[in-house]
Scaffold this active site. Structure first.
Site, PDB file in Angstrom:
ATOM      1  N   ASP A 168       0.898  -1.281  -0.230  1.00 45.24           N
ATOM      2  CA  ASP A 168      -0.102   0.330   0.115  1.00 45.24           C
ATOM      3  C   ASP A 168       0.754   1.779  -0.653  1.00 45.24           C
ATOM      4  OD1 ASP A 168      -1.612  -1.996   0.146  1.00 45.24           O
ATOM      5  OD2 ASP A 168      -2.078  -1.886   2.571  1.00 45.24           O
ATOM      6  N   GLU A 189     -10.855  -0.049  -4.272  1.00 44.29           N
ATOM      7  CA  GLU A 189     -10.660  -0.532  -3.413  1.00 44.29           C
ATOM      8  C   GLU A 189      -8.758   0.491  -4.185  1.00 44.29           C
ATOM      9  OE1 GLU A 189      -9.742  -3.658  -0.895  1.00 44.29           O
ATOM     10  OE2 GLU A 189      -7.678  -3.885  -2.170  1.00 44.29           O
TER      11      GLU A 189
END
Length: 293
Positions: A12, A183
């Site tokens: 991430d 996402e």
């Protein structure tokens, strides 16, 4: 430069550049995410040699966080550095956690609690409050894109970074979910166009990938113009949840992302990588993953 850029399992990434130094904020990647109880940042002047800054959040300022922090975004605004990250993987309204905000005087922290409560702690337009991404427009307006569970929202931060100001249509938090969104939103502005990118598929396996849409407005609408980063034999699979760097002296754009070794059954085995990202004719070209460039 070699990929992965640092040893170990991280995911991430959010990338920023301050005073000639590049910073990559990352999740500590564990399949058992209750072990993800702080964030690390890596910094480099040359994108080759990286310094590790561990545990950048003063977690004692967030006593309600009990099981996970991940997916950071970071931005300098009015001389201070802000970090927004997800906590506790909340599953419904009323649970403690959501999107948290912390503040520091330098890019590497330490980041202290800012609000003494989450920035967003409930589901709005169906979006789980995770996967934040801060974007500053040319006029100085700071937008927050975020959301999991297939829904993407946008809001405009106030000058104090304590909350939000209404958007032109009066909404405070607006849905901008593009087709196929799962996402991990990420926004780039280039030549007057707004490129919203996001992750599709599942983060635990090789289906994870990145798509994008384009608009002349930061609030969209954003269509799906196609996938630009996906499984690539024999290099890697499951690339996604990315940030970017812009090297203005070369007008070069880099995508900073995590990926997995093909066929690795362990979901947490995610690695930080950087590759070139090229724009052409109002679109983003498919990214070629490499082991080094």
């Amino acid at each position: 430069m070699t990929n992965p850029i640092v040893p170990g399992w991280y995911a991430d990434p959010e990338a920023r550049t301050y005073q000639g130094r590049h910073y990559i904020y990352a999740t500590r990647s564990f399949t058992e995410y209750t072990r993800q109880m702080n964030l690390d940042v890596f910094s480099s002047a040359d994108l080759i040699h990286w310094q590790t800054h561990e545990s950048i959040i003063t977690m004692g300022d967030f006593p309600w966080i009990w099981r996970a922090v991940w997916a950071p975004t970071q931005m300098e605004h009015n001389g201070r550095h802000y970090l927004i990250f997800a906590s506790n993987d909340i599953q419904k309204d009323g649970e403690a956690g959501g999107l948290e905000i912390a503040v520091a005087d330098s890019p590497e922290g330490p980041y202290r609690g800012y609000l003494h409560q989450p920035l967003i702690s409930r589901f709005i337009h169906g979006a789980q409050p995770i996967d934040a991404h801060l974007f500053k427009d040319d006029d100085g307006a700071v937008y927050l894109y975020y959301g999991g569970w297939g829904h993407c929202n946008v809001a405009r931060m106030n000058e104090e970074m304590t909350g939000f100001v209404p958007l032109p249509d009066g909404q405070v938090i607006r849905s901008v979910t593009p087709p196929g969104y799962v996402e991990g939103p990420c926004m780039i502005k280039k030549d007057g166009l707004y490129y919203l990118m996001w992750s599709m598929g599942g983060w635990t396996n090789g289906t994870y990938r990145v798509a994008y849409g384009v608009s002349d407005n930061p609030l969209g609408p954003f269509g799906n113009k196609g996938t630009i980063l996906e499984r690539q034999e024999p290099v890697a699979e499951g690339p996604g949840h990315h940030g970017y760097l812009h090297l203005p002296e070369r007008d070069e754009w880099l995508i900073v992302y995590h990926r997995r070794t093909i066929g690795d059954p362990e979901p947490g085995h995610r690695m930080l990588c950087i590759d070139r990202m090229d724009f052409a004719d109002g679109g983003i070209q498919p990214v070629v993953m490499t082991d080094g460039w």
